[in-house]
Design an enzyme around this catalytic site. Structure first.
Site, PDB file in Angstrom:
ATOM      1  N   SER A 121       0.825  -1.206   0.000  1.00 24.73           N
ATOM      2  CA  SER A 121       0.000   0.000   0.000  1.00 24.73           C
ATOM      3  C   SER A 121       0.861   1.259   0.000  1.00 24.73           C
ATOM      4  CB  SER A 121      -0.911   0.012   1.237  1.00 24.73           C
ATOM      5  OG  SER A 121      -1.537   1.273   1.388  1.00 24.73           O
TER       6      SER A 121
ATOM      7  N   ARG B 298       5.950 -11.664 -22.446  1.00 20.84           N
ATOM      8  CA  ARG B 298       6.859 -10.789 -21.703  1.00 20.84           C
ATOM      9  C   ARG B 298       8.332 -11.167 -21.790  1.00 20.84           C
ATOM     10  NH1 ARG B 298       3.903  -6.298 -21.426  1.00 20.84           N
ATOM     11  NH2 ARG B 298       1.919  -6.621 -20.365  1.00 20.84           N
TER      12      ARG B 298
ATOM     13  N   ARG C 209      -0.426   4.245   0.266  1.00 22.09           N
ATOM     14  CA  ARG C 209      -1.057   5.112   1.259  1.00 22.09           C
ATOM     15  C   ARG C 209      -0.450   4.924   2.653  1.00 22.09           C
ATOM     16  NH1 ARG C 209      -7.519   4.914   2.763  1.00 22.09           N
ATOM     17  NH2 ARG C 209      -7.513   6.552   4.335  1.00 22.09           N
TER      18      ARG C 209
ATOM     19  N   ARG D 209      -1.667 -21.942 -17.061  1.00 20.15           N
ATOM     20  CA  ARG D 209      -2.115 -21.510 -18.395  1.00 20.15           C
ATOM     21  C   ARG D 209      -1.861 -20.012 -18.590  1.00 20.15           C
ATOM     22  NH1 ARG D 209      -8.274 -22.355 -20.736  1.00 20.15           N
ATOM     23  NH2 ARG D 209      -7.792 -22.020 -22.951  1.00 20.15           N
TER      24      ARG D 209
END
Length: 206
Positions: A84, A170, A86, A161
């Site tokens: 996070s 990628r 934040r 998969r």
């Protein structure tokens, strides 16, 4: 960049799922040579790839950029639990001033590209963020000026998969350099006995 394989489904589960279709359980060998041959033949050669969805992998991925995180989010058949911003931006608040040539200290927070101008601009953005964090601006608002190079981490879960699809896209030369590096590292982190499922999906330099 750091990648750790946290957990994975054993091969016999995938073989069991595949044998369910033909009720051929008696031919199984608990994830051994016969089961691996079945997984490869049905899942890869016959393209009955839904059987591979019974294999899943949990990775802990650290020190990647927010730019890479956006790329990962495009692979929707996967689960991401991300650090996070934040709640963790405050770790930057008490740092000393960052100057544009201070790569060594700034790399705690930033992924560098190797392009001097881009990396210096990232450090400038980091310093601007640090200054804002020392005002009355809330973290929810301050995070809008985060540079894309800002480091993050996540736990990533993906089935075989979807991982095949990820690796084929990628590891390509056209992929973002950082996610290409991640893709090869993910493959290397896989259990050795699972790699046969993915080897044909890895881009190899000719």
């Amino acid at each position: 960049m750091q990648i750790k394989l946290l957990n994975f489904t054993p091969l016999w589960v995938c073989a069991h799922a595949t044998r369910t279709c033909w009720q051929s359980f008696a031919k199984g060998d608990n994830g051994g040579e016969k089961d691996c041959e079945l997984i490869d033949r049905v899942g890869n050669k016959f393209k009955h790839a839904s059987t591979l969805e019974h294999l899943s992998y949990n990775f802990y991925i650290k020190e990647i950029s927010r730019a890479l995180l956006q790329e990962l989010a495009r692979h929707r058949m996967a689960s991401l639990s991300v650090k996070s911003t934040r709640y963790t931006l405050k770790e930057l608040k008490n740092e000393q001033e960052f100057i544009a040539d201070d790569l060594k200290r700034a790399e705690k927070y930033l992924v560098f590209t190797g392009n001097s101008d881009v990396d210096k601009a990232s450090i400038t953005a980091l310093e601007n963020l640090r200054k804002i964090l020392n005002t009355n601006v809330s973290l929810d608002i301050a995070k809008y000026c985060l540079p894309e190079s800002y480091k993050t981490e996540l736990t990533w879960t993906i089935n075989a998969r979807s991982l095949q699809n990820f690796l084929s896209l990628r590891t390509s030369k056209s992929a973002l350099w950082e996610i290409r590096k991640l893709a090869y590292a993910i493959f290397e982190a896989l259990p050795e006995e699972h790699k046969f499922i993915f080897e044909d999906k890895i881009y190899k330099e000719s």
